[in-house]
Design a protein around this motif. Structure first.
Motif, PDB file in Angstrom:
ATOM      1  N   SER A 153     -14.793  15.762 -29.163  1.00  0.00           N
ATOM      2  CA  SER A 153     -14.363  15.672 -27.769  1.00  0.00           C
ATOM      3  C   SER A 153     -13.220  16.635 -27.470  1.00  0.00           C
ATOM      4  N   ILE A 154     -12.342  16.870 -28.431  1.00  0.00           N
ATOM      5  CA  ILE A 154     -11.281  17.868 -28.222  1.00  0.00           C
ATOM      6  C   ILE A 154     -11.894  19.261 -28.108  1.00  0.00           C
ATOM      7  N   TRP A 155     -12.894  19.539 -28.923  1.00  0.00           N
ATOM      8  CA  TRP A 155     -13.576  20.834 -28.843  1.00  0.00           C
ATOM      9  C   TRP A 155     -14.280  20.988 -27.489  1.00  0.00           C
ATOM     10  N   LEU A 156     -14.966  19.930 -27.030  1.00  0.00           N
ATOM     11  CA  LEU A 156     -15.628  19.987 -25.724  1.00  0.00           C
ATOM     12  C   LEU A 156     -14.628  20.128 -24.577  1.00  0.00           C
ATOM     13  N   LEU A 157     -13.473  19.491 -24.719  1.00  0.00           N
ATOM     14  CA  LEU A 157     -12.433  19.625 -23.711  1.00  0.00           C
ATOM     15  C   LEU A 157     -11.915  21.060 -23.648  1.00  0.00           C
ATOM     16  N   TYR A 158     -11.802  21.696 -24.799  1.00  0.00           N
ATOM     17  CA  TYR A 158     -11.405  23.103 -24.848  1.00  0.00           C
ATOM     18  C   TYR A 158     -12.461  23.986 -24.168  1.00  0.00           C
ATOM     19  N   ILE A 159     -13.734  23.712 -24.429  1.00  0.00           N
ATOM     20  CA  ILE A 159     -14.815  24.482 -23.801  1.00  0.00           C
ATOM     21  C   ILE A 159     -14.781  24.313 -22.287  1.00  0.00           C
ATOM     22  N   CYS A 160     -14.571  23.067 -21.810  1.00  0.00           N
ATOM     23  CA  CYS A 160     -14.487  22.824 -20.372  1.00  0.00           C
ATOM     24  C   CYS A 160     -13.315  23.585 -19.760  1.00  0.00           C
ATOM     25  N   PHE A 161     -12.202  23.612 -20.437  1.00  0.00           N
ATOM     26  CA  PHE A 161     -11.040  24.338 -19.922  1.00  0.00           C
ATOM     27  C   PHE A 161     -11.310  25.836 -19.853  1.00  0.00           C
ATOM     28  N   LYS A 162     -11.927  26.398 -20.910  1.00  0.00           N
ATOM     29  CA  LYS A 162     -12.237  27.832 -20.910  1.00  0.00           C
ATOM     30  C   LYS A 162     -13.227  28.182 -19.802  1.00  0.00           C
ATOM     31  N   LYS A 163     -14.242  27.342 -19.599  1.00  0.00           N
ATOM     32  CA  LYS A 163     -15.218  27.583 -18.529  1.00  0.00           C
ATOM     33  C   LYS A 163     -14.563  27.436 -17.151  1.00  0.00           C
ATOM     34  N   PHE A 164     -13.653  26.463 -17.016  1.00  0.00           N
ATOM     35  CA  PHE A 164     -12.951  26.278 -15.754  1.00  0.00           C
ATOM     36  C   PHE A 164     -12.115  27.506 -15.419  1.00  0.00           C
ATOM     37  N   MET A 165     -11.433  28.053 -16.407  1.00  0.00           N
ATOM     38  CA  MET A 165     -10.600  29.230 -16.169  1.00  0.00           C
ATOM     39  C   MET A 165     -11.434  30.486 -15.933  1.00  0.00           C
ATOM     40  N   GLY A 166     -12.638  30.516 -16.456  1.00  0.00           N
ATOM     41  CA  GLY A 166     -13.481  31.704 -16.347  1.00  0.00           C
ATOM     42  C   GLY A 166     -14.299  31.797 -15.070  1.00  0.00           C
ATOM     43  N   THR A 167     -14.470  30.712 -14.332  1.00  0.00           N
ATOM     44  CA  THR A 167     -15.323  30.733 -13.141  1.00  0.00           C
ATOM     45  C   THR A 167     -14.501  31.034 -11.883  1.00  0.00           C
ATOM     46  N   ASP A 168     -15.169  31.595 -10.901  1.00  0.00           N
ATOM     47  CA  ASP A 168     -14.524  31.906  -9.625  1.00  0.00           C
ATOM     48  C   ASP A 168     -15.000  30.988  -8.503  1.00  0.00           C
ATOM     49  N   SER A 169     -16.115  30.318  -8.700  1.00  0.00           N
ATOM     50  CA  SER A 169     -16.707  29.461  -7.669  1.00  0.00           C
ATOM     51  C   SER A 169     -15.956  28.129  -7.587  1.00  0.00           C
ATOM     52  N   THR A 170     -15.716  27.663  -6.375  1.00  0.00           N
ATOM     53  CA  THR A 170     -15.024  26.388  -6.178  1.00  0.00           C
ATOM     54  C   THR A 170     -15.889  25.218  -6.628  1.00  0.00           C
ATOM     55  N   ALA A 171     -17.179  25.292  -6.361  1.00  0.00           N
ATOM     56  CA  ALA A 171     -18.088  24.213  -6.775  1.00  0.00           C
ATOM     57  C   ALA A 171     -18.163  24.136  -8.297  1.00  0.00           C
ATOM     58  N   ALA A 172     -18.177  25.277  -8.946  1.00  0.00           N
ATOM     59  CA  ALA A 172     -18.220  25.276 -10.412  1.00  0.00           C
ATOM     60  C   ALA A 172     -16.914  24.729 -10.985  1.00  0.00           C
ATOM     61  N   LYS A 173     -15.789  25.070 -10.355  1.00  0.00           N
ATOM     62  CA  LYS A 173     -14.499  24.539 -10.821  1.00  0.00           C
ATOM     63  C   LYS A 173     -14.460  23.014 -10.686  1.00  0.00           C
ATOM     64  N   ILE A 174     -14.983  22.491  -9.567  1.00  0.00           N
ATOM     65  CA  ILE A 174     -15.030  21.037  -9.383  1.00  0.00           C
ATOM     66  C   ILE A 174     -15.934  20.399 -10.439  1.00  0.00           C
ATOM     67  N   GLY A 175     -17.061  21.034 -10.712  1.00  0.00           N
ATOM     68  CA  GLY A 175     -17.971  20.532 -11.745  1.00  0.00           C
ATOM     69  C   GLY A 175     -17.322  20.523 -13.118  1.00  0.00           C
ATOM     70  N   TRP A 176     -16.577  21.582 -13.463  1.00  0.00           N
ATOM     71  CA  TRP A 176     -15.915  21.623 -14.768  1.00  0.00           C
ATOM     72  C   TRP A 176     -14.763  20.626 -14.854  1.00  0.00           C
ATOM     73  N   VAL A 177     -14.101  20.371 -13.728  1.00  0.00           N
ATOM     74  CA  VAL A 177     -13.055  19.344 -13.731  1.00  0.00           C
ATOM     75  C   VAL A 177     -13.665  17.970 -13.961  1.00  0.00           C
ATOM     76  N   ILE A 178     -14.779  17.672 -13.308  1.00  0.00           N
ATOM     77  CA  ILE A 178     -15.452  16.378 -13.512  1.00  0.00           C
ATOM     78  C   ILE A 178     -15.928  16.247 -14.958  1.00  0.00           C
ATOM     79  N   ALA A 179     -16.524  17.317 -15.492  1.00  0.00           N
ATOM     80  CA  ALA A 179     -16.957  17.281 -16.895  1.00  0.00           C
ATOM     81  C   ALA A 179     -15.762  17.118 -17.831  1.00  0.00           C
ATOM     82  N   GLY A 180     -14.659  17.791 -17.513  1.00  0.00           N
ATOM     83  CA  GLY A 180     -13.442  17.660 -18.320  1.00  0.00           C
ATOM     84  C   GLY A 180     -12.869  16.262 -18.287  1.00  0.00           C
ATOM     85  N   LEU A 181     -12.921  15.601 -17.126  1.00  0.00           N
ATOM     86  CA  LEU A 181     -12.424  14.228 -17.030  1.00  0.00           C
ATOM     87  C   LEU A 181     -13.294  13.250 -17.818  1.00  0.00           C
TER      88      LEU A 181
END
Length: 117
Positions: A30-58
Motif C-alpha cells: 500500500s505504501i508503494w501504491l500510494l507512491y505511484i498515486c502521488f507520482k501519477k498525480f504530479m505528472g498529470t495536467d488534467s483536473t479530472a485525472a487529478k481528482i481521480g488520483w486523489v480518490i485512488a490515493g485516499l
C-alpha cells in the motif's frame, strides 16, 4: 543466562514477526501504491485525472492505515537483528586495569612490592 534471555527474546520476536508478516506485506504494497498515486498525480495536467488520483490515493491511504499495526512486525524484525548482533558478545566481565601514574598513593601496592625486592 544471557544466551537464554536472548533466545527467549528471539523466540518472542519471531512469533510476532510471523504473526504480522501478512499485514507487513500489505503495508509495503500500500505504501508503494500510494507512491505511484502521488507520482501519477504530479505528472498529470488534467483536473479530472487529478481528482481521480486523489480518490485512488485516499482509498490506498485507508488501506495503509488499516495495516499500521504491522509496524510491530517491523519492530520485531529490528529486535531480531539486535539479538543476532548481540548473540556472540562475551558475558559482562569486569576487567581491572592498573592505572600507571606517578602518584605514589594510587600505586601503593606496586611501590611496596618494589621496595621489598
Amino acid at each position: 543466562m544471557k544466551k537464554f534471555m536472548l533466545f527467549i527474546g528471539g523466540l518472542v520476536a519471531v512469533l510476532i514477526l510471523l504473526a504480522n508478516l501478512g499485514p507487513m506485506i500489505l503495508l509495503a504494497l500500500s505504501i508503494w501504491l500510494l507512491y505511484i498515486c502521488f507520482k501519477k498525480f504530479m505528472g498529470t495536467d488534467s483536473t479530472a485525472a487529478k481528482i481521480g488520483w486523489v480518490i485512488a490515493g485516499l482509498i490506498v491511504l485507508s488501506i495503509t492505515f488499516s495495516n499500521i499495526y504491522a509496524v510491530l512486525g517491523v519492530a520485531a524484525a529490528y529486535a531480531l537483528y539486535l539479538i543476532y548482533k548481540n548473540w556472540n558478545t562475551p558475558e559482562s566481565s569486569v576487567v581491572h586495569e592498573i592505572k600507571e601514574d606517578d602518584d605514589p598513593f594510587t600505586n601503593f601496592e606496586k611501590q611496596w612490592a618494589e621496595l621489598n625486592k
